[in-house]
Design a protein around this motif. Sequence first.
Motif, short mmCIF file in Angstrom:
data_model
loop_
_atom_site.label_atom_id
_atom_site.label_comp_id
_atom_site.label_asym_id
_atom_site.label_seq_id
_atom_site.Cartn_x
_atom_site.Cartn_y
_atom_site.Cartn_z
N TYR A 69 -3.95 10.96 -0.01
CA TYR A 69 -4.79 10.50 1.08
C TYR A 69 -5.62 9.31 0.63
CZ TYR A 69 -3.62 15.28 2.37
OH TYR A 69 -2.94 16.44 2.63
N LEU A 70 -6.01 8.50 1.59
CA LEU A 70 -6.90 7.38 1.32
C LEU A 70 -7.99 7.38 2.39
CD1 LEU A 70 -7.33 4.95 -0.60
CD2 LEU A 70 -6.22 3.55 1.16
N GLN A 71 -9.18 7.79 2.01
CA GLN A 71 -10.32 7.74 2.90
C GLN A 71 -10.94 6.36 2.81
OE1 GLN A 71 -11.58 10.10 5.10
NE2 GLN A 71 -12.92 8.41 5.75
N MET A 72 -11.00 5.67 3.92
CA MET A 72 -11.50 4.30 3.94
C MET A 72 -12.75 4.24 4.79
SD MET A 72 -7.89 2.22 4.31
CE MET A 72 -7.62 2.74 6.00
N ASN A 73 -13.86 3.94 4.16
CA ASN A 73 -15.13 3.80 4.84
C ASN A 73 -15.63 2.36 4.75
OD1 ASN A 73 -15.15 6.63 5.26
ND2 ASN A 73 -16.17 6.98 3.30
N GLY A 74 -16.51 2.00 5.62
CA GLY A 74 -17.05 0.65 5.59
C GLY A 74 -15.99 -0.42 5.72
N SER A 86 0.79 7.68 7.43
CA SER A 86 0.25 7.75 8.79
C SER A 86 -1.26 7.62 8.73
CB SER A 86 0.64 9.09 9.45
OG SER A 86 0.09 10.17 8.72
N GLY A 87 -1.86 7.46 9.91
CA GLY A 87 -3.31 7.41 9.99
C GLY A 87 -3.89 6.04 10.25
N ALA A 145 -15.38 -3.10 12.57
CA ALA A 145 -15.98 -3.29 11.24
C ALA A 145 -17.07 -2.25 11.01
CB ALA A 145 -16.55 -4.69 11.13
N GLY A 146 -17.06 -1.69 9.82
CA GLY A 146 -17.99 -0.63 9.49
C GLY A 146 -17.46 0.76 9.74
N GLY A 147 -16.32 0.84 10.42
CA GLY A 147 -15.74 2.13 10.75
C GLY A 147 -14.94 2.73 9.61
N SER A 148 -14.32 3.86 9.90
CA SER A 148 -13.57 4.61 8.89
C SER A 148 -12.20 5.01 9.41
CB SER A 148 -14.34 5.87 8.48
OG SER A 148 -15.60 5.56 7.93
N LEU A 149 -11.29 5.15 8.48
CA LEU A 149 -9.97 5.70 8.76
C LEU A 149 -9.54 6.53 7.55
CD1 LEU A 149 -7.94 2.71 10.28
CD2 LEU A 149 -8.63 4.79 11.48
N ARG A 150 -8.69 7.50 7.79
CA ARG A 150 -8.12 8.30 6.70
C ARG A 150 -6.60 8.22 6.78
NH1 ARG A 150 -7.06 14.31 5.67
NH2 ARG A 150 -7.47 14.61 3.44
N LEU A 151 -6.02 7.62 5.78
CA LEU A 151 -4.57 7.52 5.71
C LEU A 151 -4.01 8.73 4.98
CD1 LEU A 151 -4.10 3.76 4.76
CD2 LEU A 151 -4.41 4.80 7.02
N SER A 152 -2.85 9.17 5.44
CA SER A 152 -2.16 10.28 4.79
C SER A 152 -0.75 9.85 4.42
CB SER A 152 -2.08 11.49 5.73
OG SER A 152 -3.37 11.95 6.07
N CYS A 153 -0.25 10.42 3.37
CA CYS A 153 1.12 10.14 2.94
C CYS A 153 1.74 11.45 2.53
CB CYS A 153 1.11 9.15 1.78
SG CYS A 153 2.76 8.80 1.12
N THR A 154 2.80 11.82 3.21
CA THR A 154 3.49 13.06 2.89
C THR A 154 4.89 12.76 2.39
OG1 THR A 154 4.20 13.26 5.19
CG2 THR A 154 2.18 14.39 4.57
N SER A 155 5.43 13.71 1.66
CA SER A 155 6.73 13.53 1.04
C SER A 155 7.77 14.39 1.74
CB SER A 155 6.65 13.90 -0.43
OG SER A 155 7.93 13.89 -1.02
N SER A 156 9.02 13.91 1.71
CA SER A 156 10.10 14.68 2.32
C SER A 156 10.37 15.96 1.56
CB SER A 156 11.38 13.83 2.37
OG SER A 156 11.74 13.43 1.06
N ARG A 157 9.96 15.96 0.33
CA ARG A 157 9.99 17.18 -0.45
C ARG A 157 8.78 17.17 -1.35
NH1 ARG A 157 11.31 16.22 -5.71
NH2 ARG A 157 12.58 14.43 -6.23
#
Length: 123
Positions: A79-84, A6-7, A13-25
């Motif tokens: 998590y994946l923090q994506m900048n720039g 998710s996320g 352009a130049g913005g940021s997003l933070r992706l998250s990945c969770t597990s069912s267990r």
Amino acid sequence: VQLQASGGGLVQAGGSLRLSCTSSRRTSSNNGMGWFRQAPGKEREFVASIGWGGERVYYADSVKGRFTISRDVVKGAVYLQMNGLQPEDTAVYYCAAHRRSAALTDASLYDYWGQGTQVTVSS
């Protein structure tokens, strides 16, 4: 193990997003995890990976210095923090996990995959 990414979203352009990945267990602390992406008309490519303890990380050259991968072993999340962000980062991003402890860059070595989350970067 089912992974849920998710996320994603639309960002300039130049913005940021933070992706998250969770597990069912809760994934074992021995699981390495990673992020891959696939742009329209292109093959899936490696983005970043992290070993079980978090000490070993690898990045694709195209994202070095802009993206940061991290994990929470207790939560079984990565998590994946994506900048720039740039338009060329536009793709569906997938999280994945494997049963080894290493940080791997080869998609064929991953055992579990999430459904993907769309990241779109406008110019």
